[in-house]
Write an enzyme that holds these catalytic residues in place. Structure first.
Site, short mmCIF file in Angstrom:
data_model
loop_
_atom_site.label_atom_id
_atom_site.label_comp_id
_atom_site.label_asym_id
_atom_site.label_seq_id
_atom_site.Cartn_x
_atom_site.Cartn_y
_atom_site.Cartn_z
N ASN A 158 14.45 38.21 18.19
CA ASN A 158 13.72 39.25 17.46
C ASN A 158 12.38 39.52 18.14
OD1 ASN A 158 11.60 37.47 16.23
ND2 ASN A 158 13.43 36.51 15.32
N HIS A 159 11.62 40.45 17.59
CA HIS A 159 10.40 40.93 18.27
C HIS A 159 9.15 40.13 17.94
CE1 HIS A 159 12.34 44.33 20.10
NE2 HIS A 159 12.85 44.70 18.93
#
Ligand code: PMT
Length: 424
Positions: free
Chosen positions: A215-216
């Site tokens: 994920n970011h």
């Protein structure tokens, strides 16, 4: 690089006579690039390490060490009175001793006596000097007088020795300075003796030797919490997944993990020894059922579907562990919620429901999507407490947000001295 500030502030950078003086050049640049007016005041000894011309070129302002230069301008009074922030780095043992005693035998110490703004001392010295009772007392005196004395990093010192007393990285000094400009009382030394376990960054769930589901999360929010907590005196362990951070916060033990299950193992094992546990990591809810031993090939008929398994809910597990007596009852557990609004409710509605579901003491709710929160320098949101208190967290740097979260945490730990403020 620091973002250009909307308000130009007056910052005095005082430089002590230590080998780390050269690192302060990057701190000066941090503040000038943000648009601030920087005046550098070195001690005579500092000029043996870095020349006045370097400080003048970097700050764009004249540099002097003596009270008797430019007497007509009464510089020692004017510079201190007009300053919005004074940062002393490296703060040597001698400089802190002179400041603690209220001496005014050069322009820098005289300026310190006239400054009424936040003052940040960033020490750098050999471990023996840092731990000497005289220095310990001088640090306590400076804190009593209202200054912030940063906790130094541990690591390589001048020569071959290592230990506590290393100057924190210039980026970190810049962030602490920015924080004090935004919130002068952001770094009280109120978490001494508090053991804090913080998770940060994103987990990576391996698919094969080269690919993963991730994920970011950049880890910036978790790192900001660890940095601010350590500077408030807490003993911090940071369990970090994938992050985008240039260095490690000073005086913080960093443990690296990759997957959610590795994170779970570290958090459960270490939580029993912690007074506060903060789950700022973005944990993958799912992982591939199996990890291929060799790189998955494209194949004739396109990619094969990825079968997923559910990952453990670490935060819920920590709360359950506390209920079961595996984690001390007094341990404060803080969760985060990354939420988007939908047809069932807004971000805050979802946050309130998550607080009830997870059963933690505090939940930081941040709105995500449209480039918000994940990977950004700034953040905003709400802090929800199990007793129903809801506090708005105004937009600002992640370090500023961390300082407000820690105020609440400090009010919940037995020896914390913080208090509630800014309720919505
Ligand atoms: O890292 P940055 O780029 O600075 O961004 C910060 C952040 C947006 C990642 C951070 O502020 C944040 O919101 N972190 C939590 C993200 C998240 O996983 O939210 P969630 O709503 O899915 O999970 C709720 C809570 O349960 C979180 O405390 C999470 O750590 C925890 N959790 C989630 C899933 C899981 N399997 N186990 C967990 O413990």
């Amino acid at each position: 690089m620091a973002e250009r500030s909307t308000t130009r502030r007056r910052i005095v950078v005082g430089v002590g006579g230590g080998i780390a003086a050269y690192k302060v050049c990057s701190v000066i640049r941090h503040f000038t690039e943000a648009g601030h007016d920087v005046r550098v005041i070195p001690t005579r000894a500092a000029l043996k390490f870095v020349g006045a011309a370097t400080f003048e070129a970097l700050s764009g302002n004249p540099v002097t060490t003596e009270v008797f230069d430019d007497v007509d301008e009464v510089a020692h009074v004017a510079l201190g009175r007009q300053a919005d922030l004074v940062v002393i780095a490296p703060a040597t043992a001698d400089l802190m001793a002179r400041a603690a005693a209220g001496r005014a035998d050069d322009l820098l110490t005289a300026t310190l006596l006239t400054a009424r703004c936040p003052v940040l001392f960033v020490p750098a010295m050999h471990t023996e000097m840092w731990e000497h009772p005289a220095t310990v007392e001088n640090v306590a005196t400076l804190r009593r007088h209202g200054a912030t004395v940063a906790v130094p990093a541990s690591g390589r010192l001048t020569g071959a020795d290592t230990g506590a007393g290393r100057l924190p990285e210039p980026t970190e000094i810049g962030l602490l300075g920015d924080l004090l400009l935004a919130r002068p009382d952001a770094l009280p030394h109120d978490l001494g003796g508090v053991r804090m376990l913080i998770s940060a960054g994103g987990t990576r769930e391996a698919l094969d030797p080269v690919r993963y589901l991730g994920n970011h999360s950049s880890g910036k929010q978790g790192y900001a919490l660890a940095r601010a907590a350590a500077q408030r005196g807490a003993q911090v362990t940071l369990v970090a997944g994938a992050v985008d951070e240039p260095g490690e916060p000073a005086a913080v033990e960093v443990v690296r993990i990759a997957s959610a299950r590795e994170l779970q193992e570290q958090m459960i094992r270490r939580a029993a020894e912690a007074d506060v546990v903060i789950m700022a990591a973005a944990v993958a809810d799912f992982r591939p059922v199996s990890v291929a031993g060799a790189k998955i090939k494209k194949g004739e008929s396109g990619p094969a579907p990825i079968e997923l398994d559910t990952n453990p809910d670490i935060l819920a597990g920590l709360v359950a562990g506390r209920t079961a007596g595996e984690i001390p009852e007094r341990t404060v557990i803080v969760g985060f919620a990354a939420e988007t609004g939908d047809e069932h409710g807004g971000v805050l509605d979802h946050g309130r429901a998550k607080l009830r579901r997870k059963g933690c003491d505090l939940l930081v709710v941040n709105a995500v999507g449209d480039g918000r929160a994940f990977g950004t320098e700034d953040n905003t949101g709400w802090l929800l407490a199990a007793d129903g208190t809801e506090i708005g967290l105004p937009y600002g740097s992640k370090t500023l947000m961390a300082s407000r979260i820690l105020d609440e945490v400090a009010s919940l730990v037995p020896n914390g001295e913080g208090g509630r403020s800014g309720e919505v």
